[in-house]
Design an enzyme around this catalytic site. Structure first.
Site, PDB file in Angstrom:
ATOM      1  N   LYS A   1      49.971  46.120  34.980  1.00  0.00           N
ATOM      2  CA  LYS A   1      50.890  45.711  36.031  1.00  0.00           C
ATOM      3  C   LYS A   1      51.469  44.369  35.621  1.00  0.00           C
ATOM      4  O   LYS A   1      50.918  43.682  34.778  1.00  0.00           O
ATOM      5  CB  LYS A   1      50.176  45.652  37.376  1.00  0.00           C
ATOM      6  CG  LYS A   1      48.916  44.811  37.424  1.00  0.00           C
ATOM      7  CD  LYS A   1      48.240  45.033  38.760  1.00  0.00           C
ATOM      8  CE  LYS A   1      46.952  44.248  38.871  1.00  0.00           C
ATOM      9  NZ  LYS A   1      45.761  45.084  38.626  1.00  0.00           N
TER      10      LYS A   1
ATOM     11  N   ARG B   1      36.116  47.551  51.069  1.00  0.00           N
ATOM     12  CA  ARG B   1      37.550  47.502  51.378  1.00  0.00           C
ATOM     13  C   ARG B   1      37.886  48.657  52.302  1.00  0.00           C
ATOM     14  O   ARG B   1      37.602  49.818  51.980  1.00  0.00           O
ATOM     15  CB  ARG B   1      38.383  47.621  50.107  1.00  0.00           C
ATOM     16  CG  ARG B   1      38.051  46.590  49.035  1.00  0.00           C
ATOM     17  CD  ARG B   1      39.233  46.414  48.094  1.00  0.00           C
ATOM     18  NE  ARG B   1      38.902  45.682  46.893  1.00  0.00           N
ATOM     19  CZ  ARG B   1      38.716  44.368  46.804  1.00  0.00           C
ATOM     20  NH1 ARG B   1      38.781  43.620  47.896  1.00  0.00           N
ATOM     21  NH2 ARG B   1      38.441  43.788  45.650  1.00  0.00           N
TER      22      ARG B   1
ATOM     23  N   ASP C   1      49.357  39.359  36.333  1.00  0.00           N
ATOM     24  CA  ASP C   1      49.738  40.764  36.509  1.00  0.00           C
ATOM     25  C   ASP C   1      50.010  41.136  37.968  1.00  0.00           C
ATOM     26  O   ASP C   1      50.584  42.183  38.231  1.00  0.00           O
ATOM     27  CB  ASP C   1      48.714  41.719  35.862  1.00  0.00           C
ATOM     28  CG  ASP C   1      47.306  41.540  36.382  1.00  0.00           C
ATOM     29  OD1 ASP C   1      47.095  40.656  37.237  1.00  0.00           O
ATOM     30  OD2 ASP C   1      46.408  42.278  35.926  1.00  0.00           O
ATOM     31  N   ARG C   2      49.608  40.295  38.898  1.00  0.00           N
ATOM     32  CA  ARG C   2      49.870  40.610  40.316  1.00  0.00           C
ATOM     33  C   ARG C   2      51.095  39.860  40.824  1.00  0.00           C
ATOM     34  O   ARG C   2      51.496  38.853  40.236  1.00  0.00           O
ATOM     35  CB  ARG C   2      48.690  40.195  41.192  1.00  0.00           C
ATOM     36  CG  ARG C   2      47.458  40.998  40.944  1.00  0.00           C
ATOM     37  CD  ARG C   2      46.377  40.660  41.955  1.00  0.00           C
ATOM     38  NE  ARG C   2      45.259  41.566  41.770  1.00  0.00           N
ATOM     39  CZ  ARG C   2      44.324  41.810  42.655  1.00  0.00           C
ATOM     40  NH1 ARG C   2      44.363  41.178  43.819  1.00  0.00           N
ATOM     41  NH2 ARG C   2      43.344  42.642  42.419  1.00  0.00           N
TER      42      ARG C   2
ATOM     43  N   LYS D   1      38.096  42.005  28.792  1.00  0.00           N
ATOM     44  CA  LYS D   1      38.306  43.445  28.700  1.00  0.00           C
ATOM     45  C   LYS D   1      39.009  43.789  27.393  1.00  0.00           C
ATOM     46  O   LYS D   1      39.672  42.945  26.776  1.00  0.00           O
ATOM     47  CB  LYS D   1      39.107  43.954  29.897  1.00  0.00           C
ATOM     48  CG  LYS D   1      40.540  43.480  29.969  1.00  0.00           C
ATOM     49  CD  LYS D   1      41.239  44.192  31.124  1.00  0.00           C
ATOM     50  CE  LYS D   1      42.662  43.701  31.250  1.00  0.00           C
ATOM     51  NZ  LYS D   1      43.408  44.434  32.280  1.00  0.00           N
TER      52      LYS D   1
ATOM     53  N   SER E   1      41.189  37.753  36.366  1.00  0.00           N
ATOM     54  CA  SER E   1      42.358  38.033  37.199  1.00  0.00           C
ATOM     55  C   SER E   1      42.541  37.036  38.329  1.00  0.00           C
ATOM     56  O   SER E   1      42.734  35.864  38.097  1.00  0.00           O
ATOM     57  CB  SER E   1      42.256  39.468  37.726  1.00  0.00           C
ATOM     58  OG  SER E   1      43.418  39.820  38.404  1.00  0.00           O
ATOM     59  N   HIS E   2      42.434  37.517  39.557  1.00  0.00           N
ATOM     60  CA  HIS E   2      42.726  36.704  40.732  1.00  0.00           C
ATOM     61  C   HIS E   2      41.495  35.963  41.236  1.00  0.00           C
ATOM     62  O   HIS E   2      41.566  35.289  42.256  1.00  0.00           O
ATOM     63  CB  HIS E   2      43.241  37.634  41.831  1.00  0.00           C
ATOM     64  CG  HIS E   2      42.335  38.817  41.996  1.00  0.00           C
ATOM     65  ND1 HIS E   2      42.296  39.825  41.067  1.00  0.00           N
ATOM     66  CD2 HIS E   2      41.407  39.115  42.919  1.00  0.00           C
ATOM     67  CE1 HIS E   2      41.374  40.722  41.417  1.00  0.00           C
ATOM     68  NE2 HIS E   2      40.821  40.317  42.545  1.00  0.00           N
TER      69      HIS E   2
ATOM     70  N   ASP F   1      46.001  35.785  36.002  1.00  0.00           N
ATOM     71  CA  ASP F   1      46.403  36.276  34.678  1.00  0.00           C
ATOM     72  C   ASP F   1      47.811  36.867  34.656  1.00  0.00           C
ATOM     73  O   ASP F   1      48.226  37.457  33.663  1.00  0.00           O
ATOM     74  CB  ASP F   1      45.395  37.306  34.150  1.00  0.00           C
ATOM     75  CG  ASP F   1      45.322  38.542  35.027  1.00  0.00           C
ATOM     76  OD1 ASP F   1      45.541  38.420  36.247  1.00  0.00           O
ATOM     77  OD2 ASP F   1      45.045  39.635  34.498  1.00  0.00           O
TER      78      ASP F   1
ATOM     79  N   ASP G   1      49.186  35.897  40.087  1.00  0.00           N
ATOM     80  CA  ASP G   1      47.753  35.606  40.105  1.00  0.00           C
ATOM     81  C   ASP G   1      47.285  34.915  38.829  1.00  0.00           C
ATOM     82  O   ASP G   1      48.095  34.530  37.987  1.00  0.00           O
ATOM     83  CB  ASP G   1      46.952  36.891  40.361  1.00  0.00           C
ATOM     84  CG  ASP G   1      46.958  37.820  39.155  1.00  0.00           C
ATOM     85  OD1 ASP G   1      47.959  37.791  38.413  1.00  0.00           O
ATOM     86  OD2 ASP G   1      45.981  38.550  38.965  1.00  0.00           O
TER      87      ASP G   1
HETATM   88  C1  G1P Z   1      40.931  45.341  42.655  1.00  0.00           C
HETATM   89  C2  G1P Z   1      42.068  46.085  43.308  1.00  0.00           C
HETATM   90  C3  G1P Z   1      42.602  47.124  42.359  1.00  0.00           C
HETATM   91  C4  G1P Z   1      43.021  46.477  41.049  1.00  0.00           C
HETATM   92  C5  G1P Z   1      41.866  45.662  40.494  1.00  0.00           C
HETATM   93  C6  G1P Z   1      42.281  44.868  39.261  1.00  0.00           C
HETATM   94  O1  G1P Z   1      39.896  46.232  42.340  1.00  0.00           O
HETATM   95  O2  G1P Z   1      41.676  46.657  44.528  1.00  0.00           O
HETATM   96  O3  G1P Z   1      43.682  47.787  42.956  1.00  0.00           O
HETATM   97  O4  G1P Z   1      43.399  47.429  40.120  1.00  0.00           O
HETATM   98  O5  G1P Z   1      41.391  44.743  41.474  1.00  0.00           O
HETATM   99  O6  G1P Z   1      43.300  43.957  39.541  1.00  0.00           O
HETATM  100  P1  G1P Z   1      38.610  46.469  43.277  1.00  0.00           P
HETATM  101  O7  G1P Z   1      37.959  45.131  43.474  1.00  0.00           O
HETATM  102  O8  G1P Z   1      39.122  46.993  44.570  1.00  0.00           O
HETATM  103  O9  G1P Z   1      37.766  47.456  42.524  1.00  0.00           O
HETATM  104 ZN    ZN Z   2      45.318  39.915  37.632  1.00  0.00          ZN
END
Ligand code: G1P
Ligand code: ZN
Length: 543
Positions: free
Chosen positions: A376, A496, A281-282, A126, A113-114, A279, A277
């Protein structure tokens, strides 16, 4: 012998987190690491014999190697067909769409992801189920169980086919279809949004910058914004996906997308800005000199979605993750829409969407989407905003101001404390859990704790229960804080701290969120004792 059975043994730590298995790339490159997990996925879903899978990822370092390995393993395990994005590329929402469009048996998405990419950065994998969404806990638990008992995996001995050329090929008895990663997704967007109206907006000199952060959305944004909607060339920046994201940290928030923020806050900045981001989705939405918090974006979309053709009949319901602000709840209450509060992670929205109970979902972590897919969707949110702007004739700042006047403003911020040594994070976190029952009635400055608990969720559709989904401390109607441990980090623990305060006084809607939240921040630190447990007083990232 073309199918090889390779002896292996369990590798510790292959437990999927908030969104699949994430580790340093070099860990995934260790012998058997990826293979063990992929075999555990196949076994955990009852095998892949005769099944069709979608395979692709965000193009980060090791993506192509992993796609080839998975193809060889799918063929050896008897899969009937693999649908692969050209070059092994698929954004997460596009993969979700392909899984649904082709009525497949699910898919494997490669992404962290990010998180940054590169040989010394992160990698991830995944499994998404046939509904297109991330596997629920029952499936990830079965996969994890498999990683603990695995003793062999199957892999095709020959090379994987060419994944760079669109067309049909085979690997053993398995059909391999290499598809354009963008086309089907772009077509889907055309069915949801008023492309004519958005086109007219751009023709009328509306200006925009989209920062793809050298990640997967570049080709998608270029095709949709510049080619199909007529935005001028150069609207999309950092549009070529690179294995190391060009050294960028592809997390669309004001800290990491600071180049875009600088452009948007310049005197002569564009009307509209957005970023996505690694991938895809953000999303982050920014107006000229006006940042939109993801929780507000969700609420505003809920209030205006019927402007988009795909949502003109109204929304069946909305859902947000627990730490996301209650701004959307206020819209739902006003519109008479059902509103659900789920644990963090997109997978918890899947059942509600499949069951038709919600059409719009969002998380404070720059995630927004609808039931058009089961992930998302960054570009979807961008197009929704463009559609709303085109339909209302209002700019971002105006829309937001009107929204707060109508519904009040849920001031909101998230403070992240990253790479905290695990034992120290546990002291802070477990210590707070132990004290929760004593907190109610205690005062901190002008704030008094009205409730404090650990969030548990019972899925209204299948009745499954998820415990330990974050600590909530409420101060009546004045606000709350939430403390969670990240489930996606790869180094130590990330704590967080989510902060929220509702303001309904029309004269006080224009404050800096950090100022508006100052009392809650002070109370949260006093209650958690973060400095004593971890030595941390200042967050590493503020969103
Ligand atoms: C984080 C974000 C969460 C999101 C996830 C995947 O997870 O807080 O909202 O769904 O990335 O993109 P976390 O690292 O808080 O478990
Ligand atoms: Zn992502």
């Amino acid at each position: 012998m073309t199918i090889q059975t390779v002896k292996t043994s369990p590798i510790a730590g292959q437990k999927p987190g908030t969104s699949g298995l994430r580790k340093k790339c070099r860990v995934f490159m260790e012998p058997h690491y990826l293979e063990n997990f992929v075999q555990a996925i196949f076994d955990g879903i009852g095998g892949v014999a005769g099944k069709t899978l979608v395979i692709g990822g965000d193009g980060r370092f090791h993506n192509d190697v992993a796609v080839r390995t998975i193809l060889r393993m799918a063929a050896a395990n008897g899969a009937a067909k693999a649908i692969v994005g050209q070059g092994g590329l698929l954004s997460t929402p596009a993969a979700s769409h392909l899984i649904r469009l082709n009525q497949t048996d699910g898919g494997i998405i490669l992404s962290a992801s990010h998180n940054p990419g590169g040989i010394d950065e992160d990698f991830g994998i995944k499994f998404n189920t046939p509904n297109g969404g991330p596997a629920p806990e029952s499936v990830t638990d079965a996969i994890f169980a498999g990683t603990k008992t695995i003793d062999s995996y199957k892999i095709w001995q020959g090379d994987a086919p060419d994944i760079d050329t669109i067309g049909n090929t085979t690997l053993g008895d398995m059909a391999v279809v290499i598809v354009d990663p963008v086309a089907d997704y772009a077509d889907l967007m055309e069915t949801l949004f008023d492309f004519g109206a958005i086109k007219a907006l751009f023709a009328d000199n509306f200006t925009m910058q989209f920062d793809a952060m050298c990640a997967i959305t570049g080709p998608y944004a270029t095709e949709i914004l510049e080619k199909r909607l007529g935005a001028p060339a150069g609207t999309v920046v950092h549009g070529t996906p690179l294995p190391d994201f060009g050294g960028m940290h592809p997390d669309p928030n004001p800290t990491w997308a600071h180049e875009l923020m600088d452009v948007m806050f310049a005197q002569d900045g564009p009307d509209f800005g957005a970023a996505s981001d690694g991938d895809g989705d953000r999303n982050m939405i920014v107006g000229h000199q006006c940042y939109v918090s993801p929780s507000d974006s969700l609420a505003l979309i809920a209030a205006h979605a019927q402007n988009a053709p795909g949502y003109k009949g109204g929304l069946s319901g909305v859902a947000r993750s627990m730490p996301t602000s209650a701004a959307v709840d206020r819209v739902a209450a006003a519109l008479g829409l059902p509103c659900f509060e789920t644990p963090t992670g997109w997978k918890f929205f899947g059942n509600l969407m499949d069951d038709g109970q919600v059409a719009l979902c969002g998380e404070e972590s720059f995630g927004t989407g609808s039931d058009h897919v089961r992930e998302k969707d960054g570009l979807w949110a961008v197009l929704m905003w463009l559609n709303i702007i085109a339909a209302t004739g209002q700019g971002v700042a105006e829309l937001l101001k009107d929204h707060w006047q109508t519904y009040g403003r849920n001031y909101y911020s998230r403070h992240d404390f990253e790479a905290v040594p695990t034992e120290q994070a546990d002291v802070a976190f477990d210590g707070l859990i132990a004290r929760l029952s004593e907190l109610v009635g205690q005062s901190y400055g002008s704030l008094t704790v009205s409730a404090a608990d650990e969030f548990s969720y019972t899925d209204p559709v299948d009745g499954s229960v998820s415990h330990h989904q974050g600590i909530r401390v409420m101060f009546g109607d004045d606000g709350r804080f939430v403390l969670r441990k990240s489930g996606t980090g790869t180094t130590g623990a990330t704590l967080r701290l989510y902060l929220e305060a509702l303001e309904q006084d029309p004269a006080k809607l224009d404050q800096d969120p950090q100022d508006a939240l100052a009392d809650i921040i002070t109370a949260a630190h006093a209650i958690i004792g973060l400095a004593a447990a971890t030595g941390r007083t200042k967050p590493d990232v503020v969103t």
